[in-house]
Design an enzyme around this catalytic site. Structure first.
Site, PDB file in Angstrom:
ATOM      1  N   PRO A   2      -8.587  14.942  -3.405  1.00  0.00           N
ATOM      2  CA  PRO A   2     -10.132  15.172  -2.709  1.00  0.00           C
ATOM      3  C   PRO A   2     -10.453  14.232  -1.748  1.00  0.00           C
ATOM      4  CG  PRO A   2      -9.969  15.650  -5.210  1.00  0.00           C
ATOM      5  CD  PRO A   2      -8.528  14.706  -5.032  1.00  0.00           C
ATOM      6  N   GLU A   3     -10.835  14.383  -0.929  1.00  0.00           N
ATOM      7  CA  GLU A   3     -11.730  13.796   0.228  1.00  0.00           C
ATOM      8  C   GLU A   3     -13.206  14.078   0.419  1.00  0.00           C
ATOM      9  OE1 GLU A   3      -9.251  13.338   3.829  1.00  0.00           O
ATOM     10  OE2 GLU A   3      -7.341  14.169   2.739  1.00  0.00           O
ATOM     11  N   LYS A  58     -15.095   8.927  -1.628  1.00  0.00           N
ATOM     12  CA  LYS A  58     -14.478   9.836  -2.300  1.00  0.00           C
ATOM     13  C   LYS A  58     -14.942   9.990  -4.001  1.00  0.00           C
ATOM     14  CE  LYS A  58     -10.193   9.224   0.306  1.00  0.00           C
ATOM     15  NZ  LYS A  58      -8.984   9.043   0.149  1.00  0.00           N
ATOM     16  N   ARG A 259       2.942   7.271   3.155  1.00  0.00           N
ATOM     17  CA  ARG A 259       2.161   8.466   3.153  1.00  0.00           C
ATOM     18  C   ARG A 259       2.683   9.684   4.110  1.00  0.00           C
ATOM     19  NH1 ARG A 259      -3.864   7.736   2.038  1.00  0.00           N
ATOM     20  NH2 ARG A 259      -4.193   5.655   1.654  1.00  0.00           N
TER      21      ARG A 259
END
Length: 269
Positions: A2-3, A58, A259
Site C-alpha cells: 500500500p502506498e 505509508k 524492483r
C-alpha cells in the site's frame, strides 16, 4: 505494498468510523508485529479513546487520548478489515482492536507492524521521512532541487522514503508515464521543464488514485465500494507485455534495483 492513496483511503474511512470511540479490547496474536511486549500494549491501549487519525508517508496514525499514537505500516501483503466477528474474512489477524461489537483486524502483518509511540518517539520516527508530495513547500523549484540533489536514476530516488514520502513502485511508474519521462533516466539529465512536468503528473495521478480509492483489492468493511477503485486505471504498472493505451506498443517490464519497473519505450523517451 500500500502506498499514499491506499493509506489515505484507509485513514479517511476509518476516521469516519473510529474517531471518538473507545478501544474496548486489544488482542495480539503475533508479538513480533509490535515494538513493545504484548502485555504492555494491551495495558496502555485498552480503554483509550481514538481522538483522530492521520497519515504520514505509508503509515496510518491512530491518535489516542493520552497523547500516544498507534502507527501501522502494512508493508507487503498487509491489510485491514473493520467489522463484526461474523463478517471477518477467513484470515488470521496479527493484532485486533475492538470497539464494542466491531473490530479492526490487522491482517498479513508478517512484514508490517503496529507500533505504540509517545510524542517524542513519534516526532523522531516521522522526521526520518522526506516531504509529502502535496506539501505546499514542495513547489517546482524545491522539487527540482530534490531530484538534482543526488545524481541518481529517477525511479529509485522517487521511491526512497527519505527523499519523498509515500511513493512506491506503482505510482512512481504511473506518474512517470503520465509525464512522458522514462523512469531509468538520470536525474541530473532532467531539464527544469521535465521536473515541473513530473511534479504536476505526480499530484495529478495521486489525486486521481485517492479519489478512486487506490488499488487495494480487499474492502475495508462490508459494503465498502471505495477501496480498490483505482485497480483498472493503471496505465503501465503490472501491464508488462500488454499494449500501451496511448501508442499500442508493448509495455516493457524490467527489474531495477530488485524492483519491478513498467514503462512504454515509445511514449517515455
Amino acid at each position: 505494498m500500500p502506498e499514499l492513496p491506499e493509506m489515505e483511503t484507509y485513514k479517511k474511512l476509518l476516521q469516519e468510523r473510529l474517531t471518538g470511540k473507545r478501544i474496548t479490547k486489544v488482542e495480539v496474536e503475533r508479538e513480533k508485529s509490535l515494538n513493545v511486549p504484548a502485555d504492555e500494549l494491551i495495558l496502555n491501549v485498552q480503554n483509550r479513546i481514538v481522538t483522530g487519525l492521520s497519515r504520514r508517508a505509508k503509515h496510518v496514525l491512530f491518535h489516542l487520548d493520552d497523547g500516544h499514537t498507534l502507527i501501522v505500516h502494512l508493508m507487503l501483503g498487509g491489510w485491514m478489515f473493520y467489522g463484526t466477528e461474523e463478517e471477518k474474512p477467513d484470515r488470521t489477524s496479527q493484532v485486533t482492536l475492538s470497539f464494542g461489537d466491531r473490530h479492526l483486524y490487522f491482517i498479513g502483518l508478517r512484514l508490517g507492524y503496529l507500533h505504540w509511540l509517545g510524542p517524542d518517539e513519534l516526532r523522531e520516527r516521522m522526521a526520518a521521512y522526506g516531504p509529502e508530495p502535496f506539501d505546499p513547500a514542495l513547489d517546482e523549484a524545491a522539487f527540482d532541487r530534490l531530484l538534482r540533489r543526488k545524481r541518481s536514476v529517477l525511479k529509485p530516488l522517487l521511491v526512497d522514503q527519505k527523499e519523498l514520502a509515500g511513493i512506491g513502485n506503482c505510482y512512481a511508474d504511473e506518474f512517470c508515464f503520465h509525464a512522458g519521462i522514462n523512469p531509468k533516466r538520470r536525474t541530473g539529465d532532467l531539464s527544469t521543464e521535465d521536473t515541473a512536468r513530473l511534479l504536476h503528473s505526480m499530484r495529478y495521478v495521486l489525486t486521481d488514485a485517492m479519489r478512486l480509492g487506490g488499488y487495494m483489492e480487499s474492502p475495508l468493511y462490508p459494503g465498502d465500494t471505495l477501496t480498490g477503485g483505482y485497480n483498472d486505471s493503471c496505465r503501465v504498472y503490472d501491464r508488462g507485455g500488454e499494449p500501451c493505451l496511448q501508442c499500442g506498443q508493448p509495455i516493457v517490464q524490467e527489474e531495477l534495483n530488485s524492483r519491478k519497473l513498467f514503462y512504454c519505450s515509445n511514449c517515455q523517451r
